[in-house]
Enzyme design. Structure first.
Site, mmCIF file in Angstrom:
data_model
loop_
_atom_site.group_PDB
_atom_site.id
_atom_site.type_symbol
_atom_site.label_atom_id
_atom_site.label_comp_id
_atom_site.label_asym_id
_atom_site.label_seq_id
_atom_site.Cartn_x
_atom_site.Cartn_y
_atom_site.Cartn_z
ATOM 1 N N ASP A 158 1.456 -0.170 -4.871
ATOM 2 C CA ASP A 158 0.222 -0.060 -5.665
ATOM 3 C C ASP A 158 0.064 1.296 -6.355
ATOM 4 O O ASP A 158 -0.436 1.385 -7.463
ATOM 5 C CB ASP A 158 -1.021 -0.428 -4.839
ATOM 6 N N HIS A 159 0.500 2.364 -5.680
ATOM 7 C CA HIS A 159 0.378 3.715 -6.259
ATOM 8 C C HIS A 159 1.111 4.668 -5.336
ATOM 9 O O HIS A 159 1.600 4.252 -4.289
ATOM 10 C CB HIS A 159 -1.096 4.131 -6.391
ATOM 11 N N HIS A 166 -1.570 3.432 4.731
ATOM 12 C CA HIS A 166 -2.531 4.165 3.896
ATOM 13 C C HIS A 166 -2.774 5.527 4.534
ATOM 14 O O HIS A 166 -2.765 5.657 5.750
ATOM 15 C CB HIS A 166 -3.851 3.381 3.833
ATOM 16 N N GLU A 178 0.822 -1.207 0.000
ATOM 17 C CA GLU A 178 0.000 0.000 0.000
ATOM 18 C C GLU A 178 0.867 1.272 0.000
ATOM 19 O O GLU A 178 1.814 1.388 0.790
ATOM 20 C CB GLU A 178 -0.935 -0.026 1.215
ATOM 21 N N THR A 183 -5.848 1.583 -5.529
ATOM 22 C CA THR A 183 -5.471 0.174 -5.364
ATOM 23 C C THR A 183 -6.183 -0.709 -6.386
ATOM 24 O O THR A 183 -5.585 -1.613 -6.974
ATOM 25 C CB THR A 183 -5.867 -0.355 -3.966
#
Ligand code: GP9
Ligand code: MN
Length: 631
Positions: free
Chosen positions: A475-476, A415, A258, A300
């Site tokens: 993921d990003h 996150h 994450e 995600t």
């Protein structure tokens, strides 16, 4: 005197004018302060000031079409709704640096579950957005001041003539600033800057209707067009890397890290490694240090879509939400045919990002979500189960799976807003930039690293390690460009669009027990994961549509296409929004035309990928005679 004042308040025109001024003022305030719109010149400044007017008049004017009895209520409902739209965008922008689109809204369940994240996004001064609503309601409900909104038909007609006039001026000026704004751009920033926030939403609604109609009108010829492209592209289809089949029959474990950006790897903070485990693992693996995410609004879920389909997410909304009913040919489905058990593990509700529906479409056989885990106040934070208990509790579930398995683990603790609630979980001190988000980022990052380390140890203890390959990827991004000031302090350099693009790198670590890895220079992105994984397992595509290429292939182009049309290669970096071309090795701006072919390629590829998704083109697979012959 007092009575004069009250009778004045009762005048509908006064109430209407004050409401317009209030709504205009706060909209303008939001445009100036809440969104970073990059106003470049006086003309844009002027456009920005007038953008809200036509839509405010248009929408509030709708109340005149209600009977006089209902008119005041209708007026207030519209006013409230417009405030809500504005405010929702303000809050959304704080995190995503983007505007809400209708498809994103449809995933409203996500917003309800935001919990801690949402709280951190609301500021005390936000009361400013609502004070006028209270004043207007008070004005309206008091018998003594209740405005009587009775207007002559001619006045209403004039009002709408004004709406048309102002909108025309606005559009005209906008077109001068950015030709073909409505037809070409998918840059929401420009749309809001030049059309205003309310008109942008009208545009967005039209676009949504338009894209849903694309499925209806799509036909199988379009599939051939896409196939021609992917087959024709040098290296797109069937190019096999050096490690083809080297992991045949092994289990596959995917770990979605994450918000993990590549800049943390091998970096120290307060003299301490931020990701000690990943750093060591990278040394003993294939570590791709020029690997980018291609995600957009679907975050995600976009990365999951890219991973399993080798197609791009959508420019607006999340495929997981908008097109979950499509036909796909995803890795889980392909591997199931090869005897694999595809499964996915995640400590949040199964409905988040519509995963419960989408996973079935992708061919996952098992989905272990929050409902299957023991989640308590103690062991969860933010969205759900903390990463360490998540991996611990996942172990018996892995044991349950028939081998070989294709198992995806989606971590969660690292996150936004990057919170840990226990001191012992904070294994590194926060950074000291003064930007809380950036400062805390390192702590949750460090925690995630620890969780992954524990996971590896448990896999070893349980005898699952040897027969498994591990694919770990960020993921990003976790830190948006709203935090460039703090990030420039961390990186100790100015952050221009070039550096922003570099910050979109996420780590990719492919760990194959028993095989020596190496550091890989290859430029690639998440869209390349599917062919890379299938090839490692020795699974050949038949006819498939994949926009990515095996990362181990020597014939592949060094290339990463971002969802916004930006491109990075080994030589150049093209920033689409700013339309700047950079020399990759020096970071210097060079002539834009050098990047023109890259820009064109990216546009073409993204457009074709969107065509497949919007048109649900893979449903024509079986019907297509041309393909049947080739199968
Ligand atoms: C939610 C998790 C986070 O289940 O995957 O989603 P994100 O906000 O990163 O897209
Ligand atoms: Mn995420």
């Amino acid at each position: 005197m007092m009575n004069d004042y009250k009778s004045l308040l009762k005048k509908g025109w006064l109430f209407f004018t004050v409401a317009i001024v209030f709504l205009w003022a706060k909209t303008y305030y939001a445009l100036k302060t809440a969104f970073t719109l990059d106003i470049e010149n006086k003309s844009q400044q002027f456009i920005l000031a007038i953008t809200p007017i036509s839509s405010i008049l248009f929408f509030l004017g709708l109340s005149f079409f209600f009977s006089p009895k209902l008119r005041n209520k209708a007026f207030m409902v519209i006013y409230f709704f417009m405030t809500f739209v504005l405010f929702a965008n303000v809050v959304y922008f704080r995190f995503f640096s983007d505007f809400i689109t209708l498809p994103v809204l449809m995933q409203y369940k996500n917003f309800l579950e935001l919990g801690g994240s949402a709280q951190a996004l609301i500021h005390p001064t936000d009361i400013l957005y609502w004070i006028d609503v209270v004043i207007l309601i008070a004005w309206m409900v008091s018998k003594k001041t209740k405005p009587s909104m009775r207007f002559k038909k001619r006045t209403v007609a004039m009002l709408y003539a004004a709406v048309i006039g102002i909108a025309a001026v606005n559009l005209n000026l906008a077109d001068k600033e950015r030709p073909e704004l409505l037809t070409r751009t998918f840059d929401r920033m420009k749309l809001v800057k030049l059309l205003g926030i309310y008109n942008y939403h009208i545009y967005d609604s039209v676009m949504t209707a338009n894209t849903s109609s694309k499925r209806v009108f799509a036909d199988s010829d379009e599939l051939s067009e896409v196939l021609n492209y992917v087959n024709g592209q040098q290296g797109k289809m069937g190019v096999q890397g050096k490690y083809y089949g080297k992991a045949a029959g092994k289990n596959v474990v995917l770990v979605s890290l994450e918000s993990t950006q590549n800049f943390v790897i091998d970096r120290k903070l307060h003299g301490q490694e931020i990701t000690p485990f990943l750093n060591d693992l990278a040394d003993d693996s294939f570590y791709f240090k020029n690997f980018y995410h291609n995600t957009a609004q679907g975050k995600t879920s976009d990365s999951e879509f890219l991973l399993d389909n080798s197609m791009y997410g959508l420019p607006r909304g999340a495929v997981f939400t908008t097109n979950a009913g499509n036909e796909f040919n995803a890795t889980p489905e392909i591997l199931k045919k090869e005897g694999y058990t595809p499964a996915t593990f995640h400590g949040n509700h199964d409905t988040f990002w519509n995963r419960d529906v989408m996973y079935k479409s992708l061919g996952y056989e098992r989905f272990f979500s929050k409902e299957e885990y023991d989640v308590t106040e103690e062991n969860s934070v933010n969205y759900g189960l903390k990463d360490i208990p998540f991996f611990e509790q996942s172990m018996p579930m892995i044991k349950e799976l028939d081998k070989p398995y294709y198992a995806k683990f989606i971590t969660l603790t690292h996150h936004y807003p990057f919170i840990l609630d226990k001191e012992e979980e904070k294994m590194i001190k926060p950074a000291e930039t003064g930007d809380g988000t950036v400062d805390r980022y390192f702590q949750t990052m460090r925690y995630q690293d620890e969780a992954v380390k524990k996971f590896f140890n448990m896999m070893k203890e349980q005898g699952e390690y040897e027969d498994t390959i591990f694919i770990m990827y960020g993921d990003h991004y976790g830190i948006s460009d709203n935090h460039n000031r703090a990030m420039s302090e961390i990186l100790d350099k100015e952050i221009r669009p070039f550096e922003e693009m570099q910050l979109q790198k996420v780590p990719l670590i492919i760990h194959i027990p028993g095989m020596e890895g190496k550091e890989m220079e290859t430029v690639g992105s998440q869209v390349d994961l599917k062919p890379t994984i299938l090839h490692l397992l020795g699974v050949k595509e038949r006819n498939d549509i994949q926009f990515g290429v095996d990362l181990f292939s020597k014939e592949r182009e060094d290339l990463a296409i971002f969802r916004d049309g930006s491109v990075v290669t080994d030589k150049y970096a093209y920033a689409a929004k700013e339309n700047i071309c950079y020399d990759k090795s020096t970071g210097e701006e060079i002539e834009t035309k050098t990047c023109a072919p890259l820009k064109e390629k990216a546009e073409k590829e993204l457009q074709l990928s969107d065509k497949v998704v919007y048109g649900d083109l893979l449903r024509f697979w079986e019907d297509n005679q041309h393909l049947e012959g080739k199968k």
